[in-house]
Design a protein around this motif. Structure first.
Motif, PDB file in Angstrom:
ATOM      1  N   PRO A  75      -2.507   3.953  -3.374  1.00 31.56           N
ATOM      2  CA  PRO A  75      -2.048   5.109  -4.622  1.00 31.56           C
ATOM      3  C   PRO A  75      -0.133   4.714  -4.513  1.00 31.56           C
ATOM      4  N   ASP A  76       0.024   4.129  -3.666  1.00 32.93           N
ATOM      5  CA  ASP A  76       1.602   3.735  -3.291  1.00 32.93           C
ATOM      6  C   ASP A  76       1.947   2.392  -4.206  1.00 32.93           C
ATOM      7  N   GLY A  77       0.887   2.713  -4.743  1.00 32.90           N
ATOM      8  CA  GLY A  77       1.143   0.896  -5.326  1.00 32.90           C
ATOM      9  C   GLY A  77       1.101  -0.527  -4.275  1.00 32.90           C
ATOM     10  N   THR A  78       0.716  -0.141  -3.419  1.00 28.51           N
ATOM     11  CA  THR A  78       0.780  -1.240  -2.714  1.00 28.51           C
ATOM     12  C   THR A  78      -0.662  -2.464  -2.403  1.00 28.51           C
ATOM     13  N   THR A  79      -0.789  -3.400  -1.929  1.00 29.50           N
ATOM     14  CA  THR A  79      -1.677  -3.552  -2.399  1.00 29.50           C
ATOM     15  C   THR A  79      -2.833  -3.476  -0.779  1.00 29.50           C
ATOM     16  N   GLY A  80      -3.907  -3.857  -1.076  1.00 36.13           N
ATOM     17  CA  GLY A  80      -4.653  -4.002   0.428  1.00 36.13           C
ATOM     18  C   GLY A  80      -6.231  -4.323   0.008  1.00 36.13           C
TER      19      GLY A  80
END
Length: 236
Positions: A75-80
């Protein structure tokens, strides 16, 4: 809802509804334009965010599955990375299909609902080729038949063939030495699940398609148990 100063409440409501519905209506128009003789011929890809789905039944030939790592956007735009069970069918028939995906627009939640097929639990009216599904979770019944191999190397799973009739190597793009399943046939009944990714780059045919935008979080209806037996996947 409180209307903004100088605006009628009803007008504000419809402006919001139309702004949200317009992309879905345009998509529906494009899909309808692609329909010829009851066949929807599209390269269907649902990516970027999870999609909930239900189906009365799915039956496919040359079934394969492997555990893979799927890239996801937080949701914060980072990838995982998320570990999913990637499943593939060479040819499949589906008995009704509903897809539900939530969208956030200006802080408000809406649900995009896609419904394919008819309402008869005795028909497997949707046909697909080269279906790939990244499954996060699901409940229902699974029956596999033919030669069934469990715990095979995921990279050795076979699903689809090339133009020469040879199986494509590692069609699920699985890392080496991951858990895999190989079966000649697989049938899923009364399935409710969540997919991280869904791809049908081959032909998808369905006698009916509807697209709707609903306010809030709306789930697909509970699937009915199928009746009868499916037709032959891949048959005209």
């Amino acid at each position: 809802m409180t209307a903004a100063p100088g605006l009628e409440e009803g007008r504000t409501h419809w402006r919001r509804s139309l702004a949200v519905a317009l992309p879905a209506l345009l998509a529906a128009g494009s899909l309808a334009a692609a329909m010829t003789g009851g066949a929807l011929a599209v390269d269907l890809r649902i990516q970027d965010r999870p999609v909930d789905f239900t189906t009365s039944s799915l039956y496919g030939t040359q079934y394969g599955a492997a555990v893979v790592d799927q890239t996801v956007v937080r949701p914060d735009g980072t990838t995982g990375s998320l570990r999913v069970l990637r499943m593939g069918f060479a040819d499949g028939v589906i008995n009704g299909l509903c897809l539900s995906q939530r969208q956030q627009i200006a802080g408000v939640t809406y649900t995009l609902l896609l419904t394919l097929g008819d309402t008869d639990p005795g028909t497997w009216e949707i046909r697909t080729k080269n279906t790939v599904l990244d499954l996060r979770d699901a409940t229902g019944e699974l029956d596999m038949d033919g030669i069934v191999d469990l715990n095979v190397n995921g990279a050795d799973v076979k699903t689809v063939k090339d133009a020469t009739g040879a199986y494509l190597p590692n069609p699920l793009d699985s890392p080496q030495h991951r858990f895999g399943i190989q079966a000649r046939y697989a049938k899923f009944d009364a399935i409710t699940g969540t997919a991280q990714d869904m791809q049908i780059p081959g032909l998808l045919t369905t006698p009916r398609l509807s697209v709707a935008v609903k306010p809030g979080t709306v789930a697909c209806p509970k699937p009915a148990a199928p009746t009868g037996t499916p037709g032959t996947p891949g048959a005209p």
